[in-house]
Scaffold this motif. Structure first.
Motif: not given
Lengths: 538, 480, 313
Positions: B179-185
């Motif tokens: 899971e990658v956190e951040g709308a831009d990641l």
């Protein structure tokens, strides 16, 4: 004659097929009965909350009993037996609810907590988890026999008010109130059972959401809703049945496939099968951390910092996690403090990121050369890597053996030992490196950090760093979260810079669960998984 | 009165006939009598002839010869290091001339991403989260798969799934990788145990708590890759090679194991250990058992009693515990291979079974007629045992040998598993079976090949034993 | 005969005592003890634990205490499963292993005798070759492979008929025993096939069989009265120890089929250095084995009169 015999046997077999389903084993989930069936990996060794040490016992106890606090939805601390509470640097006060009852109808009182806690720290009880009581005043002195148990810093002001005095400020004390060792035990019942306390279901009292109604040792357990539980309205399930106990992961997976149990963990092999069967796969980080300890005793090569630096610079935790362990859920460990641990406000690792070490073979070789010179050796002697007998442990060990040989020309011997022999060797320091792991007891960096305090018995390598010890004392004695976390951050750096241990990975797992089962909580600390708020949908 | 030979038959009377030399003439030698006799053979010559005639025994001799060549000359014919790990080819089935692309080493990856406009960072409810509109494959090698995708408005984080099969709905997207956190990641590098096949990656947006029902999946064809450094290290390329070239990897005729080591090389190196233990240990403990059992059976009564009680005592001892004890007693260093102690241990704990069997047989035949006859003729005990009794219990002995061999191989595997016996990276067929079982369903070749070799060994000695028994069985001698 | 049996029982007891002593010595010579755990404890707690379990006394004293309580029939309390008496462990789990073991032996014996006789009678013909091939396969492949395959085939079968024909694992009624017993008995069955074949071959060509044939007895009668009876002796020889071994050694099968048998405790005890369980299960197993052997020796006498006569003289 032989043909007749053969025909007879085959006809019997065909008859078996025609029989109706005579096997009345429960199905995995039952909507009408609100019942769930699962399998256990092992029999709980002891359901005595005062003495339990293992995961399975805490799992059962977390469903049948309850402490002052509990974990609610979304794994947040919530009210348990205590309705209201107050905490400061010096101590805490808990007001118990009046309608918390034991499974025999009698109320849960503050005296039950006092009795339980005193029994835990009593040296004659010899509880192995007594150390978890150390934040309470005099606990450590009592366990070492220096004071008597009734000097423990806990008092029942009246039947429903409990007052706790701290030994030193403890920011994570509330989390401990949900931990199994702090559960209440009623004195009259405990004394009446004598030796037989917790031996069978008749010898236990339950104050939690479920009660244990069936226990055939080594074979099966069953939990049923406890009608005396104060919050029984929030409990949806009527029954949690555990009719299978087997340590074989494939057997449990087969049970899941056959629709007999509602959930099971997956390993590399069963994972592929699960994908093929289109099961929904879930991931969970169970909070433990795995690393390699070095031996710092006299005469060991691993006591030399340059030697350890060489090992650190050739080791790539990503490769270990991605190719050797190869089960999702495991993350390369960059710090002794895992990602999930709480810091001041947010996660500790977010507030204090750990520095990253990249692989650098050239530099590693340089360090090795320096080490050789410092130790005055022409050749390095073979190193002994102590591992347990679990299948992943030996795979990882073979990987490391090859890694060190290929990049540094080091000769590593793998010493595989079964459980208690490995522990014995660890505690006397009969190893150069040992593969170890640590599971957390509470949500604070201290549960990991104090592992390498020079006085800790679990510090098998006898790592001794006065700077580190000083930081531990600061974190132990301060009430200010910022000061504490700053100290932990420095400790985090020391572990990496001094290569106190070789960090490997943060453990995780993947599992499957029946789609009809909802509301199961997975926890890093405490009963895991928890069916307290679970329910079966159609 | 004197009779003279006359050509015409004179009357001869038996009571008065006295033969003289003149009454006889030399007879002709008739060679056809020889057809009813065969040349006289000794017991062993007879046995050898019959052994050769037995076709199955001949097959077994060839098999044994094959095994010896495999073990002794294998390392010179197939010169591959059995310990060299190739983590890009874990558990691969047999392959010949596999192609791989030369790539750079893949470490950290952080691509440049364009700035996202503000409205992407708003927090939306999970029901309002859409699927990403596009997924771009930056790279798809066994070293790493790099994906980038279009940001989703309102997403708090993204979950990346990988499946070996095409996902049908949001319920079976497969393995949650991360899971990658951040709308831009909006990028991810996957290195989890990639094999050269087609995977289906899916991207799902989450609001931090729940996952959206909408997802996008794409098939990704992963190519086998190897870094330039590794290729140079293994001598697969020379200095003219550049990134992007396609080269041939070394063949693995029997595939690779769970750490990417060549199976054939491991089997050859394991042959030494397994065949040594598998033949020497059984041979010794059977020998010991036969001697012990025949003495017990022959001497009978009290001696038999004491001897068998001692045998029972040995059998009842807990195996694992005593193995560990032997290991310590023999001073096997941590991590060293303890073949000799293991051999002793297997012998010491293996002979009672054999002794018991032999004793039973001896008890049965000691009162047979031929034994009594031999005794009457003055045979002493050892002659009786060796010459008469043992050949008659050969049947039971040979059956036991057949079973002792795989039993010894698997006992050695078990002992190595608990740290006594051979230690890694030394291989043995039994321990390879142990490891192969873990991946039995997904990668059967890891179990199949060592088990096959064990089967061949068992078959060879089994047939040989059968043939020997038929050849040596004196009762069958007359049947020819 | 009675005196003989009593004497054998006495010798058996002495053997069991030797077993107990040897195990006690071995157990304490090996490093590791039951009080060690993943999370280490302080000195004081360690001392208290030792005192509670009597491990602080000198070894010779521990031995005397142990043997005397064993004679009273008390094996003590398990270290791993706290407050569970070893007697209870054996009492509750041995019958499970016993039932499974007996069923396994029954399969093994019936199958072994039947198939072994077939291979001998059809020597070197097709049935012989097929069966021998299966036997070779059976012994070259480790038993847990068969257990795993057995479990898998149950799942396939259940899937195919869309009904729970056989349970995948667990313990309860007869259907739970079928597959595990079959798998457990396979190894012994293979051995018995070979053994039976070997001794049948010897018997078939013997004089008394030829005499019986000459006398005109039917093949069936010859088979049962003469061939089988004489050939079965080696089978009986190993049956005793085989029963004992299967009953306590079915560890792998018990794990894979989630059967609450004694095998698991037997194995786990050594890993956990659980002194009381090691001693209890070893002594119990030893006694059981000795008893089985005595039984077998008596049965010998009935099957083969020659042995009985000689034993008594």
């Amino acid at each position: 004659m032989r043909i007749r015999k053969f025909l007879r046997i085959t006809s019997c077999f065909i008859c078996l097929l025609a029989l109706p389903n005579i096997n009345l084993m429960a199905q995995a989930v039952d909507f009408e009965k609100q019942k769930v069936t699962i399998a256990l990996a092992d029999e709980p060794p002891s359901l005595n909350s005062i003495k339990s040490t293992d995961q399975i016992s805490f799992f059962i106890l977390g469903h049948t009993n309850e402490g002052l606090l509990n974990y609610g939805k979304r794994n947040k601390l919530a009210a348990g037996v205590a309705e209201k509470w107050e905490v400061n640097d010096k101590g805490a006060k808990f007001w118990l609810r009046k309608n918390a009852k034991w499974s025999d109808g009698k109320p849960v009182t503050a005296h039950d907590f006092v009795f339980a806690w005193r029994t835990v720290v009593n040296p004659t009880t010899a509880s192995e988890y007594a150390f978890i009581m150390y934040p309470v005043k005099n606990a450590e002195a009592i366990t070492n026999g220096k004071k008597s148990p009734d000097t423990l810093g806990v008092k029942a002001i009246d039947d429903y008010t409990l007052e706790v005095t701290f030994e030193r400020p403890c920011g994570y004390f509330l989390g401990l109130m949900a931990f199994g060792t702090y559960y209440p035990v009623r004195e009259d019942f405990y004394k009446a059972q004598g030796e037989r306390y917790a031996a069978d279901k008749e010898n236990l009292l339950f104050n939690g959401p479920f009660k244990l109604t069936h226990w055939v040792h080594g074979a099966a357990l069953k939990l049923e809703k406890n009608e005396h539980y104060w919050n029984k309205g929030a409990v949806h399930l009527n029954e949690v049945d555990m009719p299978y106990i087997t340590s074989d992961a494939l057997a449990r997976f087969n049970l899941f496939k056959d629709g007999k149990i509602a959930t099971t963990g997956l390993d590399g092999e069963t994972l592929k099968n699960a994908l093929q069967n289109k099961y929904k796969i879930r991931k969970f980080s169970d909070g433990a951390i795995f690393y390699q300890e070095f031996n710092y005793r006299e005469g060991r090569v691993t006591a030399n910092i340059h030697f350890r630096k060489a090992l650190q610079l050739v080791f790539d935790p990503n490769e270990l996690v991605d190719k050797v362990v190869a089960v999702p859920g495991n993350i390369p460990a960059r710090s002794l403090i895992p990602l999930w641990v709480k810091g001041v406000e947010d996660k500790f690792r977010k507030e204090y990121p750990a520095k990253e070490i990249s692989v650098d073979i050239k530099k590693a070789k340089e360090h090795l050369a320096i080490a050789k010179k410092e130790l005055g050796l022409t050749e390095f002697p073979p190193l002994v890597l102590l591992v347990g007998d679990s299948p992943t442990a030996s795979k990882q060990a073979e990987y490391l053996q090859n890694l060190y040989k290929k990049n540094l020309g080091l000769d590593v011997k793998i010493d595989k030992q079964i459980f208690k022999q490995r522990l014995a060797k660890m505690s006397v320091g009969d190893f150069d490196m040992v593969s170890a792991g640590w599971g957390p007891d509470f949500n604070d960096p201290m549960t990991f950090a104090d592992l390498f305090a020079s006085w800790n018995e679990n510090n098998n390598g006898r790592y001794n760093n006065p700077e580190y010890d000083k930081l531990i004392r600061i974190a132990q004695n301060s009430a200010d979260p910022k000061i504490r976390m700053d100290a932990f951050s420095k400790m985090q750096d020391i572990i990496i810079d001094d290569v106190a241990i070789l960090l490997q990975y943060e453990a995780g797992s993947v599992y499957v669960q029946s789609r009809k089962l909802k509301g199961v909580s997975r926890r890093v600390i405490g009963a895991d998984p928890s069916y307290v708020n679970a329910r079966v949908v159609e | 009165m004197k009779m003279t030979p006359t050509s015409n038959a004179q009357e001869v009377r038996a009571d008065t006939f006295i033969p003289s030399a003149n009454d006889f003439q030399p007879a002709h030698r008739e060679s056809h009598h020889d057809a009813l006799h065969r040349p006289s053979l000794s017991y062993w010559q007879d046995a050898w002839i019959r052994l050769k005639a037995n076709s199955r025994a001949v097959v077994s001799l060839y098999l044994v010869a094959f095994l010896m060549v495999f073990t002794l000359f294998g390392p010179y014919i197939w010169q591959v290091n059995p310990s060299s790990q190739d983590l890009d080819q874990i558990s691969q089935p047999p392959s010949f001339n596999k192609q791989a692309v030369l790539v750079n080493g893949s470490g950290f990856w952080e691509p440049d991403l364009e700035e996202l406009p503000e409205h992407y960072f708003q927090e939306l409810d999970v029901e309002d989260l859409l699927a990403t509109s596009e997924i771009i494959i930056d790279q798809a090698f066994t070293k790493s798969v790099r994906l980038r995708w279009q940001a989703v408005e309102g997403a708090y984080a993204y979950v990346i799934y990988r499946n070996d099969y095409k996902p049908e709905s949001s319920e079976d997207l497969g393995l949650p990788l991360a899971e990658v956190e951040g709308a831009d990641l909006t990028y991810y590098q996957d290195r989890l145990n990639l094999e050269s096949k087609t995977y289906y990656y899916s991207i799902v947006a989450t609001d931090g708590v729940d996952e959206s029902e909408a997802f996008r999946a794409i098939p990704v064809n992963v190519e086998q890759a190897i870094t330039l450094d590794e290729a140079k290290e293994r001598g697969l390329v020379d200095d003219t090679a550049i990134i992007g070239d396609s080269i041939s990897l070394k063949s693995h005729p029997l595939g690779t194991d769970y750490l990417g080591r060549d199976m054939l090389a491991r089997l050859i190196s394991g042959a030494r250990t397994s065949l040594f233990i598998g033949t020497v240990a059984p041979a010794l403990y059977i020998l010991l058992g036969v001697i012990y059992g025949s003495l017990a059976g022959y001497l009978g009564a009290r001696v038999d009693n004491w001897m068998m009680r001692f045998a029972d005592f040995v059998v009842a001892l807990p195996f694992l515990l005593f193995m560990i004890l032997f290991r310590i007693a023999f001073g096997v260093e941590s991590g060293e291979s303890g073949i000799f102690p293991m051999l002793i241990a297997m012998i010491v704990l293996g002979w009672p079974g054999m002794a018991r069997l032999v004793r039973g047989q001896i008890l049965q035949i000691r009162n047979e007629a031929y034994v009594q006859a031999a005794r009457l003729l003055g045979a002493n005990s050892s002659y009786l045992i060796i010459r008469h009794m043992i050949p008659n219990v050969m049947g039971v002995i040979l059956v036991s040998i057949t079973f002792a061999i795989p039993s010894a191989i698997f006992t050695e595997a078990f002992l190595s598993f608990i740290g006594m016996g051979v230690s890694p990276p030394t291989a043995s067929w039994g321990s390879m079976c142990n490891e192969g079982i873990k991946t039995m369903l997904s990668h059967p070749h890891e179990l199949f090949f060592p088990a096959l070799l064990i089967s061949i060994t068992v078959l060879a000695f089994n047939l040989l034993g059968d043939g020997l028994r038929d050849a040596l069985d004196s009762r069958l001698r007359a049947r020819d | 005969m009675l005196l003989y049996s009593l004497k054998r029982l006495l010798y058996g007891l002495v053997t069991v005592w030797f077993i107990a002593t040897a195990t006690f010595i071995a157990m304490h010579s090996v490093p590791g003890d039951p009080l060690l755990n993943n999370k280490a404890v302080s000195e004081t707690i360690r001392k208290n634990l030792e005192k509670r379990y009597g491990l602080d006394k000198p070894l010779s004293q521990q031995y005397v205490i142990y043997i005397s309580s064993m004679l009273k029939g008390d094996f003590g309390v398990s270290f791993t499963q706290q407050n569970r008496r070893v007697n209870d462990i054996i009492r509750e789990h041995f019958p499970v292993s016993a039932v499974l073991g007996i069923l396994a032996i029954t399969f093994a014996t019936l199958g072994g005798i039947l198939w072994g006789a077939i291979t001998a009678l059809y020597r070197n013909k097709l049935p012989d070759i097929i069966i021998m091939f299966l036997v070779i396969l059976g012994i070259s492949v480790p038993s847990f492979v068969f257990a795993a395959l057995g479990q898998l085939s149950i799942i396939q079968m259940n899937d195919l008929f869309n009904r729970s024909i056989l349970p995948v694992a667990g313990w309860g009624d007869f259907t739970h025993m079928l597959m595990p017993a079959l798998v457990l008995g396979l190894g012994t069955m293979a051995f018995l096939v070979r053994l039976m074949r070997s001794s049948m071959l010897e018997v078939i060509n013997s004089d008394y069989v030829r005499t019986a044939k000459a006398k005109g007895l039917s093949s069936l009668k010859i088979f049962f009265s003469h061939q089988l009876r004489n050939a079965v002796l080696p089978v009986i020889t190993i049956l005793g120890p085989a029963i004992a071994a299967i009953t306590t050694g079915g560890f792998v099968v018990e794990q894979i089929f989630a059967i609450p048998g004694l095998g698991r405790y037997f194995v786990q005890a050594v890993q956990q250095s659980d002194y009381t369980v090691i001693m209890g299960t070893t002594v119990f197993y030893g006694a059981f084995l000795v008893f089985m052997v005595i039984l077998v020796d008596i049965v010998y006498g009935f099957v083969d009169p020659r042995i009985r006569i000689h034993a008594e003289s």
